[in-house]
Design a protein around this motif. Sequence first.
Motif: not given
Length: 57
Positions: A6-10, A14-18, A23-24
């Motif tokens: 899984t990627t770090s994003t996945e 549960d952490a929208p800021i992450y 994305k940025e």
Amino acid sequence: MTHQNTTSTEQHTDAPIYAELVKERGDVLEDTRQVAAKVLRQAEQAVRLSSMRSGPA
């Protein structure tokens, strides 16, 4: 060490800021994992080649 596919994003949905930081700025943790895996493969190849040149001990 175990690594899930899984990627770090996945892993941090549960952490929208992450997710926003990814994305940025890009997924630095996943990039690091990929580079580390590549370096490990190169090191293993170098060790194999080195042992082939020196022959059995």
